[in-house]
Design a protein around this motif. Structure first.
Motif, PDB file in Angstrom:
ATOM      1  N   GLY A   1      -0.268  -3.066  13.481  1.00 44.98           N
ATOM      2  CA  GLY A   1      -0.739  -2.021  14.211  1.00 44.98           C
ATOM      3  C   GLY A   1      -0.646  -2.375  15.635  1.00 44.98           C
ATOM      4  N   ASP A   2      -0.281  -1.473  16.581  1.00 45.49           N
ATOM      5  CA  ASP A   2      -0.256  -1.553  17.784  1.00 45.49           C
ATOM      6  C   ASP A   2      -1.356  -0.812  18.844  1.00 45.49           C
ATOM      7  OD1 ASP A   2       3.037   0.077  18.366  1.00 45.49           O
ATOM      8  OD2 ASP A   2       0.887   0.908  18.081  1.00 45.49           O
ATOM      9  N   LYS A   3      -0.965  -1.300  20.045  1.00 42.72           N
ATOM     10  CA  LYS A   3      -1.956  -0.556  21.286  1.00 42.72           C
ATOM     11  C   LYS A   3      -1.696   0.922  21.244  1.00 42.72           C
ATOM     12  CE  LYS A   3      -3.877  -3.802  24.186  1.00 42.72           C
ATOM     13  NZ  LYS A   3      -4.241  -4.259  25.901  1.00 42.72           N
ATOM     14  N   GLY A   4      -0.689   1.342  20.750  1.00 45.25           N
ATOM     15  CA  GLY A   4      -0.429   2.695  21.138  1.00 45.25           C
ATOM     16  C   GLY A   4      -0.705   3.607  19.656  1.00 45.25           C
ATOM     17  N   GLY A   5      -1.488   2.878  18.909  1.00 43.01           N
ATOM     18  CA  GLY A   5      -1.908   3.724  17.589  1.00 43.01           C
ATOM     19  C   GLY A   5      -1.093   3.860  16.566  1.00 43.01           C
ATOM     20  N   ARG A   6      -0.040   2.953  16.608  1.00 45.93           N
ATOM     21  CA  ARG A   6       1.112   3.194  15.341  1.00 45.93           C
ATOM     22  C   ARG A   6       0.948   2.206  14.661  1.00 45.93           C
ATOM     23  NH1 ARG A   6       5.509   3.411  20.059  1.00 45.93           N
ATOM     24  NH2 ARG A   6       4.321   1.664  20.510  1.00 45.93           N
ATOM     25  N   VAL A   7       1.357   2.352  13.194  1.00 40.84           N
ATOM     26  CA  VAL A   7       1.318   1.471  12.225  1.00 40.84           C
ATOM     27  C   VAL A   7       2.738   1.456  11.696  1.00 40.84           C
ATOM     28  CG1 VAL A   7       0.657   0.893  10.010  1.00 40.84           C
ATOM     29  CG2 VAL A   7      -1.059   1.903  11.537  1.00 40.84           C
ATOM     30  N   VAL A   8       3.180  -0.070  11.640  1.00 42.13           N
ATOM     31  CA  VAL A   8       4.554  -0.163  11.008  1.00 42.13           C
ATOM     32  C   VAL A   8       4.538  -0.924   9.980  1.00 42.13           C
ATOM     33  CG1 VAL A   8       6.795  -1.060  11.614  1.00 42.13           C
ATOM     34  CG2 VAL A   8       5.669  -0.224  13.422  1.00 42.13           C
ATOM     35  N   ILE A   9       4.957  -0.596   8.845  1.00 43.44           N
ATOM     36  CA  ILE A   9       4.947  -1.262   7.646  1.00 43.44           C
ATOM     37  C   ILE A   9       6.511  -1.856   7.133  1.00 43.44           C
ATOM     38  CG2 ILE A   9       4.214  -1.411   4.928  1.00 43.44           C
ATOM     39  CD1 ILE A   9       2.469   1.065   5.836  1.00 43.44           C
TER      40      ILE A   9
ATOM     41  N   ILE B   1      -5.124  -0.120  17.498  1.00 48.22           N
ATOM     42  CA  ILE B   1      -5.495  -0.137  15.938  1.00 48.22           C
ATOM     43  C   ILE B   1      -6.013  -1.434  15.941  1.00 48.22           C
ATOM     44  CG2 ILE B   1      -4.830  -0.379  13.576  1.00 48.22           C
ATOM     45  CD1 ILE B   1      -4.107   2.283  14.562  1.00 48.22           C
ATOM     46  N   ASN B   2      -7.446  -1.792  15.722  1.00 51.39           N
ATOM     47  CA  ASN B   2      -8.213  -2.996  15.780  1.00 51.39           C
ATOM     48  C   ASN B   2      -7.768  -3.763  14.460  1.00 51.39           C
ATOM     49  OD1 ASN B   2      -9.022  -2.402  18.403  1.00 51.39           O
ATOM     50  ND2 ASN B   2     -11.004  -1.490  17.597  1.00 51.39           N
ATOM     51  N   LYS B   3      -7.957  -3.163  13.333  1.00 58.31           N
ATOM     52  CA  LYS B   3      -7.654  -3.693  12.190  1.00 58.31           C
ATOM     53  C   LYS B   3      -6.972  -2.636  11.247  1.00 58.31           C
ATOM     54  CE  LYS B   3      -9.548  -7.843  12.792  1.00 58.31           C
ATOM     55  NZ  LYS B   3     -10.563  -7.956  13.685  1.00 58.31           N
ATOM     56  N   ILE B   4      -6.325  -3.336  10.249  1.00 55.34           N
ATOM     57  CA  ILE B   4      -5.690  -3.001   9.087  1.00 55.34           C
ATOM     58  C   ILE B   4      -6.370  -3.925   7.800  1.00 55.34           C
ATOM     59  CG2 ILE B   4      -3.490  -2.402   7.773  1.00 55.34           C
ATOM     60  CD1 ILE B   4      -2.154  -1.937  10.532  1.00 55.34           C
ATOM     61  N   ARG B   5      -6.470  -2.901   6.765  1.00 58.22           N
ATOM     62  CA  ARG B   5      -6.936  -3.921   5.463  1.00 58.22           C
ATOM     63  C   ARG B   5      -6.345  -3.095   4.542  1.00 58.22           C
ATOM     64  NH1 ARG B   5      -7.661  -7.428   8.270  1.00 58.22           N
ATOM     65  NH2 ARG B   5      -9.583  -8.539   8.603  1.00 58.22           N
ATOM     66  N   TRP B   6      -5.642  -3.637   3.558  1.00 57.23           N
ATOM     67  CA  TRP B   6      -4.964  -3.035   2.390  1.00 57.23           C
ATOM     68  C   TRP B   6      -6.011  -2.887   1.402  1.00 57.23           C
ATOM     69  CZ3 TRP B   6      -0.140  -1.167   2.401  1.00 57.23           C
ATOM     70  CH2 TRP B   6       0.841  -1.522   3.480  1.00 57.23           C
ATOM     71  N   LEU B   7      -5.750  -1.877   0.521  1.00 57.69           N
ATOM     72  CA  LEU B   7      -6.557  -1.816  -0.847  1.00 57.69           C
ATOM     73  C   LEU B   7      -5.620  -2.338  -1.967  1.00 57.69           C
ATOM     74  CD1 LEU B   7      -7.930   0.098   1.124  1.00 57.69           C
ATOM     75  CD2 LEU B   7      -8.391   1.468  -1.128  1.00 57.69           C
ATOM     76  N   PRO B   8      -5.999  -2.978  -2.893  1.00 55.98           N
ATOM     77  CA  PRO B   8      -5.140  -3.484  -3.951  1.00 55.98           C
ATOM     78  C   PRO B   8      -4.548  -2.154  -4.490  1.00 55.98           C
ATOM     79  CG  PRO B   8      -7.518  -4.284  -4.317  1.00 55.98           C
ATOM     80  CD  PRO B   8      -7.580  -3.094  -3.198  1.00 55.98           C
ATOM     81  N   GLN B   9      -3.398  -2.491  -5.045  1.00 57.81           N
ATOM     82  CA  GLN B   9      -2.555  -1.481  -5.558  1.00 57.81           C
ATOM     83  C   GLN B   9      -2.740  -1.130  -6.921  1.00 57.81           C
ATOM     84  OE1 GLN B   9       1.557  -2.268  -5.423  1.00 57.81           O
ATOM     85  NE2 GLN B   9       2.149  -0.008  -5.546  1.00 57.81           N
ATOM     86  N   GLN B  10      -3.303   0.260  -7.079  1.00 55.20           N
ATOM     87  CA  GLN B  10      -3.522   0.841  -8.506  1.00 55.20           C
ATOM     88  C   GLN B  10      -2.625   1.653  -8.875  1.00 55.20           C
ATOM     89  OE1 GLN B  10      -7.674   1.831  -6.875  1.00 55.20           O
ATOM     90  NE2 GLN B  10      -8.257   0.616  -8.411  1.00 55.20           N
ATOM     91  N   ASN B  11      -1.577   2.151  -8.353  1.00 51.45           N
ATOM     92  CA  ASN B  11      -0.753   3.020  -8.739  1.00 51.45           C
ATOM     93  C   ASN B  11       0.376   2.922  -7.969  1.00 51.45           C
ATOM     94  OD1 ASN B  11      -1.177   4.791  -6.731  1.00 51.45           O
ATOM     95  ND2 ASN B  11      -2.819   5.770  -7.697  1.00 51.45           N
ATOM     96  N   ALA B  12       1.493   3.941  -8.192  1.00 50.86           N
ATOM     97  CA  ALA B  12       2.718   3.669  -7.556  1.00 50.86           C
ATOM     98  C   ALA B  12       2.240   3.679  -5.920  1.00 50.86           C
ATOM     99  CB  ALA B  12       3.772   4.791  -7.990  1.00 50.86           C
ATOM    100  N   ALA B  13       1.518   4.482  -5.480  1.00 53.27           N
ATOM    101  CA  ALA B  13       1.511   4.576  -3.977  1.00 53.27           C
ATOM    102  C   ALA B  13       0.522   3.311  -3.470  1.00 53.27           C
ATOM    103  CB  ALA B  13       0.727   5.844  -3.884  1.00 53.27           C
ATOM    104  N   TYR B  14       0.689   3.352  -2.186  1.00 50.85           N
ATOM    105  CA  TYR B  14      -0.003   2.208  -1.316  1.00 50.85           C
ATOM    106  C   TYR B  14      -1.069   2.634  -0.539  1.00 50.85           C
ATOM    107  CZ  TYR B  14       4.312  -0.418  -2.318  1.00 50.85           C
ATOM    108  OH  TYR B  14       5.568  -1.131  -3.120  1.00 50.85           O
ATOM    109  N   PHE B  15      -2.170   1.985  -0.346  1.00 51.74           N
ATOM    110  CA  PHE B  15      -3.224   2.427   0.418  1.00 51.74           C
ATOM    111  C   PHE B  15      -3.770   1.380   1.362  1.00 51.74           C
ATOM    112  CE2 PHE B  15      -4.510   6.529  -1.436  1.00 51.74           C
ATOM    113  CZ  PHE B  15      -3.990   6.448  -2.811  1.00 51.74           C
ATOM    114  N   LEU B  16      -3.965   1.744   2.702  1.00 50.45           N
ATOM    115  CA  LEU B  16      -4.421   0.786   3.804  1.00 50.45           C
ATOM    116  C   LEU B  16      -5.544   1.695   4.502  1.00 50.45           C
ATOM    117  CD1 LEU B  16      -3.263   1.533   6.685  1.00 50.45           C
ATOM    118  CD2 LEU B  16      -1.062   0.461   5.720  1.00 50.45           C
TER     119      LEU B  16
END
Lengths: 448, 249
Positions: free
Chosen positions: A47-55, A97-112
């Protein structure tokens, strides 16, 4: 020279990749503010100061190129938060973006989960590689067809298309924090998570966005009496009722949510008695804990204050079991560091997958690793000069006084604008991600 | 945000204070260092970002530092020590290198007893860089009638110092509705206007020139003399607002 587990002397760290531009002027918005691997290590989010998330996604290892162990390539980029304006207070709300936390994967999609100072968002990142074709009511361009002109009905079929990764905000958890959110933590029940600001911690259910439970509140009735704030918080990795939070006075409180709805009374209180010989006007400031992390095992917590990293055993509250000096040579510079505000820098710390090595950042783009078993430590640098593919990182050394050896750098030559605040360690392998201002460095251990 | 940690030569650790200075110099400098730390802290507390909410953790830590200094100064009676100085040079001592504050309390105790400030006045003559930094540290300056011809520091008396200090701290944390407007004016009346000049802040001059005394504050070559209340008032409204934000009114 085979690798023997995680012993420090056998691990040689090599440069793998660097992301980001090398322009002289760094755009403020590009400054990386958080880094996090997901639970399998397949994905790496920034996450960056501009509010973007890059995965970034790790590519499959190829038998043809065994020395190129799974490189990380951009998988998805999206704007998570936008700058807002609080009209009541006439203040901007940063999109950083102060923090990113991933959820454990439960199906084909990813959640954070990603958060700025005020609002937490749940993002769904999913792939689309097929597209339905042959609609009845609209043509291939999407224009609606006149129903009276349809003479034949057909069943749409799915046809392959170029892979598209889309990120959609699934939940927005807003208006629950008066102060700035510093931490989010997903509970091991995978149904709830917590968000912590300077004075309060709230518990959320992922499905419910218009309510949250306040579980910690340290705001005094009279703000004049405010002397301590919450600096970080995290759930226990296995016990869904247990969490810890750290304070600006260098203390950690462990709370059990089963005891009461409002966890104002801690179950455990971790504090190291102060060393009177080291007392100065800056003692409290440098004792302020900037990060707290449970070990993967759940038996230990690690805390980072300005000069040290400490490991605590959950069963011993009166002192840490291990203390590591990150950059003790700064102890005599505290006045200057107070003056230029560097003393308020919040460094994070991380465990490796087996909890045997801990890592944290420092200045001059240095970062430090401590092996808890061998008690060895190493200082490495994230710099473009050491960025040749698979180049082994050379240990760095800061010389404190007297004669400076050839490869050493003196304390006064350190660049305090180059600070490594955010690092991440792959959950099971020796792959680390180090954020150096606007660049993300990925290092791996040497493959023979 | 403030420009952080640019590489610079700094006084810390480069001089052995006790070695290079005579004994008399070293002894009172602890109090001066402490005073300068106090001044620096008060400035930090007041220098709030106008666009974004200030960092509460940082504010709390600075305020705690200020309280700590105040308690210590009250305990050892140093409030009484800050008397009207006979020469303008005495004020130059205030923001010398604060390395000594970082040393252990044992070392500080050894060099601590202060016979008086007058003995070391002349030792610090001619240090122009420090003189300019005095104008930053106006939060604890007096509400007494200003003497246009002397440096602000010369005006301090023990009671006024105490009163102003307490006022500064309270007002950082209290909502301003509880205080009379006059108190606010008194608190901020000595402050150099350009601090709160939005243009100045946005062009980054603030961070470069005002936060580091070691960087040479040429822009502050003359001490703040009169700052008329009318100039302050518009800024005061913004300052009121900032303090309210800090307190979450």
């Amino acid at each position: 020279l085979a690798g023997f587990g995680n012993l420090m002397q056998d691990v040689l760290w090599c440069f793998s990749q660097v992301k980001g531009t090398i322009d002289i002027g760094v755009a403020e918005a590009d400054i990386i503010s958080t880094v996090e691997f997901n639970h399998t290590g397949e994905l790496l989010a920034t996450g960056d100061k501009g509010g973007r998330v890059v995965i970034f996604q790790r590519e499959q290892e190829s038998k043809n190129q065994p020395h190129r162990r799974g490189e990380y390539n951009v998988y998805s980029t999206f704007q998570s938060h936008e700058p807002e304006f609080d009209y009541l207070k006439s203040l901007e709300i940063e999109e950083k973006i102060n923090k990113i936390r991933w959820l454990p994967q439960q199906n084909a999609a990813y959640f954070l989960l990603s958060t700025n100072d005020k609002t937490v968002k749940l993002w769904k990142v999913s792939e689309r590689d097929k597209r339905p074709e042959g609609y009845n009511l609209k043509d291939e361009d999407g224009r609606l067809r006149d129903p009276s002109m349809i003479t034949v009905l057909r069943v749409p079929v799915l046809r392959p298309m170029d892979l598209m990764v889309e990120a959609t905000p699934r939940r927005v958890f807003a208006n629950a924090h008066t102060y700035h959110i510093n931490s989010i933590s997903v509970n091991s029940d995978y149904e709830t998570y917590m968000s912590a600001d300077d004075l309060r911690i709230n518990l959320w259910n992922f499905e419910i966005t218009n309510q949250s439970f306040n579980i910690v509140d340290i705001k005094p009735a009279n703000m004049e009496e405010l002397t301590e704030v919450i600096t970080a918080a995290e759930f226990h990795p296995h016990h869904c009722n247990t969490f810890v939070y750290s304070s600006s006075k260098g203390t950690i409180r462990l709370c059990d949510m089963r005891t009461s709805a409002l966890c104002d009374r801690h179950a455990k209180f971790f504090e190291e008695p102060e060393d009177p010989s080291n007392r100065s006007f800056f003692s409290e400031i440098i004792s302020s804990i900037s990060d707290v992390k449970f070990s993967h095992s759940g038996r230990y917590i690690m805390t980072r204050d300005y000069l040290t990293v400490k490991v605590w055993d959950l069963n011993m509250e009166n002192r840490p079991i291990e203390t590591y000096q990150v950059h003790d040579y700064l102890r005599s510079k505290l006045c200057s560091l107070y003056e230029n505000d560097c003393i308020f820098d919040k460094f994070e710390c991380v465990w490796n997958g087996s909890d045997s090595v801990i890592m944290t950042g420092s200045y001059n783009n240095f970062f430090r690793m401590f092996d808890r078993n061998t008690k060895r430590d190493v200082t490495l640098e994230a710099s473009r000069e050491n960025s040749k593919p698979r180049a082994i990182l050379k240990p760095r050394k800061v010389c404190v006084g007297g004669k400076r050896r050839k490869d050493e750098i003196s304390v006064d030559s350190l660049d305090f604008s180059k600070k490594i605040l955010h690092t991440a360690w792959h959950p099971s392998e020796n792959i680390i991600a180090v954020a150096a201002t606007n660049n993300l460095y990925i290092f791996q251990d040497k493959v023979n | 945000m403030f420009v952080r940690g640019l590489k610079r030569k700094c006084f810390d650790g480069e001089e052995d204070i006790e070695g290079t200075l005579a004994g008399i110099k070293a002894i009172p400098s602890y109090n001066l260092q402490r005073q300068s730390l106090l001044d620096m802290s008060l400035v930090k507390l007041q220098l709030c970002h106008m666009l974004v909410e200030p960092n509460l953790c940082r504010s709390v830590l600075i305020a705690n530092t200020v309280r700590q200094i105040q308690e210590e100064m009250t305990q050892d009676g140093t409030w009484q020590m800050i008397n009207t100085q006979s020469t303008g040079q005495a004020s130059l001592d205030r923001l010398v290198s604060t390395d000594i504050l970082c040393r252990s309390s044992r070392e500080q105790a050894e060099g601590k007893h202060v016979p008086g400030y007058s003995t070391f006045n002349k030792d610090f003559e001619g240090d122009q860089a420090r003189d300019s930094s005095e104008t930053m540290s106006t939060a604890s300056s007096v509400q007494a009638p200003r003497n246009l011809h002397s440096n602000v520091w010369e005006m301090e008396t023990s009671q006024e110092n105490k009163g102003n200090f307490q006022k500064s701290l309270d007002q950082i944390f209290e909502t301003l509705e509880n205080k009379s407007p006059n108190a606010v004016e008194d608190l901020f009346s000595e402050v150099d206007n350009s601090y709160y000049d939005l243009d100045t802040m946005l062009t980054g001059m603030m961070s470069n020139t005002k936060m580091g005394h070691c960087d040479g504050l040429e822009t502050f070559s003359s001490p703040t003399t009169t700052t008329s209340n009318s100039n302050c008032k518009s800024d005061l409204n913004e300052l009121d607002h900032i303090v309210e934000i800090l307190v979450e009114s």
